[in-house]
Motif scaffolding. Structure first.
Motif, mmCIF file in Angstrom:
data_model
loop_
_atom_site.group_PDB
_atom_site.id
_atom_site.type_symbol
_atom_site.label_atom_id
_atom_site.label_comp_id
_atom_site.label_asym_id
_atom_site.label_seq_id
_atom_site.Cartn_x
_atom_site.Cartn_y
_atom_site.Cartn_z
ATOM 1 N N ILE A 69 36.556 35.240 30.707
ATOM 2 C CA ILE A 69 37.642 35.314 29.727
ATOM 3 C C ILE A 69 38.874 36.056 30.250
ATOM 4 C CG2 ILE A 69 36.206 35.019 27.685
ATOM 5 C CD1 ILE A 69 36.116 38.077 27.411
ATOM 6 N N ALA A 70 38.780 36.664 31.435
ATOM 7 C CA ALA A 70 39.942 37.339 32.020
ATOM 8 C C ALA A 70 39.660 37.673 33.478
ATOM 9 C CB ALA A 70 40.283 38.625 31.257
ATOM 10 N N ALA A 71 40.688 37.539 34.298
ATOM 11 C CA ALA A 71 40.599 37.987 35.690
ATOM 12 C C ALA A 71 41.049 39.439 35.754
ATOM 13 C CB ALA A 71 41.492 37.128 36.578
ATOM 14 N N VAL A 72 40.197 40.304 36.243
ATOM 15 C CA VAL A 72 40.569 41.720 36.343
ATOM 16 C C VAL A 72 41.640 41.901 37.406
ATOM 17 C CG1 VAL A 72 39.734 44.032 36.922
ATOM 18 C CG2 VAL A 72 38.339 42.518 35.500
ATOM 19 N N ILE A 73 41.492 41.212 38.538
ATOM 20 C CA ILE A 73 42.447 41.275 39.649
ATOM 21 C C ILE A 73 42.853 39.848 39.980
ATOM 22 C CG2 ILE A 73 42.807 42.059 42.035
ATOM 23 C CD1 ILE A 73 40.410 43.979 41.584
ATOM 24 N N TYR B 178 38.619 34.776 41.916
ATOM 25 C CA TYR B 178 38.714 35.957 41.061
ATOM 26 C C TYR B 178 37.461 36.824 41.192
ATOM 27 C CZ TYR B 178 42.445 33.223 38.896
ATOM 28 O OH TYR B 178 43.577 32.477 38.668
ATOM 29 N N THR B 179 37.686 38.055 41.593
ATOM 30 C CA THR B 179 36.567 38.979 41.742
ATOM 31 C C THR B 179 37.087 40.408 41.582
ATOM 32 O OG1 THR B 179 34.813 39.731 43.244
ATOM 33 C CG2 THR B 179 36.783 38.873 44.297
ATOM 34 N N SER C 29 46.372 49.319 41.186
ATOM 35 C CA SER C 29 47.086 49.059 39.931
ATOM 36 C C SER C 29 48.091 47.909 40.028
ATOM 37 C CB SER C 29 47.781 50.336 39.441
ATOM 38 O OG SER C 29 46.855 51.187 38.791
ATOM 39 N N PRO C 30 48.904 47.815 41.073
ATOM 40 C CA PRO C 30 49.853 46.697 41.147
ATOM 41 C C PRO C 30 49.173 45.340 41.333
ATOM 42 C CG PRO C 30 50.470 48.473 42.660
ATOM 43 C CD PRO C 30 49.078 48.751 42.194
ATOM 44 N N LYS C 31 47.923 45.350 41.736
ATOM 45 C CA LYS C 31 47.216 44.107 42.033
ATOM 46 C C LYS C 31 46.464 43.539 40.828
ATOM 47 C CE LYS C 31 46.917 45.112 46.940
ATOM 48 N NZ LYS C 31 48.036 46.080 46.839
ATOM 49 N N TYR C 32 46.373 44.301 39.739
ATOM 50 C CA TYR C 32 45.700 43.775 38.554
ATOM 51 C C TYR C 32 46.383 42.498 38.060
ATOM 52 C CZ TYR C 32 43.105 48.202 37.810
ATOM 53 O OH TYR C 32 42.275 49.294 37.919
ATOM 54 N N GLY D 218 45.132 39.143 33.362
ATOM 55 C CA GLY D 218 43.959 38.394 32.935
ATOM 56 C C GLY D 218 44.059 36.900 33.102
ATOM 57 N N GLU D 219 45.264 36.372 33.308
ATOM 58 C CA GLU D 219 45.472 34.930 33.410
ATOM 59 C C GLU D 219 44.634 34.331 34.536
ATOM 60 O OE1 GLU D 219 47.543 31.446 32.073
ATOM 61 O OE2 GLU D 219 47.985 33.473 31.368
#
Length: 346
Positions: A124-128, A234-235, A297-300, A308-309
């Motif tokens: 439901i969301a990509a953390v990074i 996504y991981t 943080s900038p990579k989230y 999350g997209e």
């Protein structure tokens, strides 16, 4: 931070847990007041809806947005009392797929393999946004490219995906994976293993790479995403199960509204969010957490329109790669494996 691995045993355990727990967990999302979190030790509030989210591994900077959402009161604003818990022996995927908990932290690779075997996980969301993993070696091994892996010793966990990814990046560099010696690292960490019997290993830079910097042990690193778009997957990701989506979509929306705010807070306030993680998990190394958070943080969100997209082509590319290499037996139904429908609008 968990190294990238999953085995046949884990998947079997996941399927078994899913089958045996089915139908037993209708009331798990509403835990009794006073239940305490393994990760935070906070008591629940009876007036709020009790919800659990299970981590994939021990707490680290992949998870900071969850802790920030809890500490900053974003979950409370949505009427939720979120309990951040550690995974049981069966793993986070099994706990979510079975309905024992509604939300968890997972990886695109395990969701892909699980869904092709009937496991009802949904990302439901990509953390990074981009894959921050790669093959790393101490600089004294003179490993500057995948071609230099030839004649060296790789430390891993015996997972088929490891050799497949290693073979892919070496093939693309004109190198021969058969010239690499494979050793199972067992319980040894990266720093112990490279001093003992290996030359390089697969790591997440945000944790192990940053720790190497702090130790004064610089690395040469080849990020797997730099060699093929198919490996920029996504991981980690946040997951739920099909039953939660069908029975309580408003819960999923509320959880993601608050979680998105938590990760946005971590994006905007790296040092303050690192302090929040350290407050919740004081046994973590402060210097490592702060340095890791500043790097991550900038990579989230990175180049995505919103945190999350997820992109369909990322899921399709990686599942095609897995199928081509016989890591999954059948093609993935990509559109059922992930959704952006519950993310808040920009």
């Amino acid at each position: 931070m968990k190294q990238p691995k999953w085995t046949l045993l884990l998947l079997c355990g996941l399927l078994l847990t899913t089958l045996t727990a089915c139908g037993q967990n209708d009331n798990k999302a509403n835990n009794s007041a006073g239940n305490k979190s393994a990760a935070s030790g906070k008591e629940t509030t009876a007036a709020l809806k009790d919800v659990k989210v299970v981590l994939d591994w021990s707490p680290n900077t992949n998870h900071t947005g969850l802790y920030a959402a809890k500490e900053q009161g974003f979950y409370k604003e949505e009427g939720l009392n979120v309990d951040i818990v550690l995974p049981g022996s069966g793993g986070a995927d099994a706990m979510v797929a079975s309905g024992e908990v509604p939300f968890g932290v997972s990886y695109q690779e395990s969701v892909t393999q699980g869904r092709t075997q009937g496991v009802p996980l949904v990302s439901i969301a990509a953390v990074i946004q981009h894959n921050t993993s790669g093959f790393a070696a101490p600089v004294d091994r003179s490993i500057k490219s995948p071609k230099d892996y030839e004649g060296k010793t790789y430390g891993g966990w015996g997972s088929p995906v490891e050799e497949a990814i290693l073979k892919s990046v070496m093939d693309l560099s004109g190198a021969d994976v058969s010239k690499v010696k494979f050793i199972n690292m067992g319980e040894a960490d990266y720093f112990t293993a490279v001093k003992r019997d290996i030359d390089f290993a697969w790591i997440f830079y945000a944790w192990t790479g940053i720790e190497a910097e702090l130790r004064g042990e610089p690395l040469d690193m080849q990020y797997v995403k730099d060699y093929s778009d198919k490996l920029d997957y996504y991981t980690p990701v946040l997951v739920t199960n099909e039953k939660t989506i069908e029975s309580d979509p408003e819960l999923v929306k509320a959880f993601l509204r608050a979680t998105s705010k938590g990760y946005q807070y971590a994006i905007d306030h790296p040092e303050e969010s690192a302090d929040i993680l350290l407050k919740a998990v004081p046994e973590l190394d402060k210097e490592l957490v702060v340095a890791s958070q500043k790097w991550l943080s900038p990579k989230y969100q990175d180049d995505a329109a919103r945190w999350g997209e997820q992109k369909r082509e990322v899921w399709q590319n990686y599942s095609d790669w897995m199928h081509e290499r016989k890591l999954i037996e059948s093609p993935l139904d990509t559109d059922r494996a992930f959704t952006n429908d519950f993310l808040p609008e920009q």
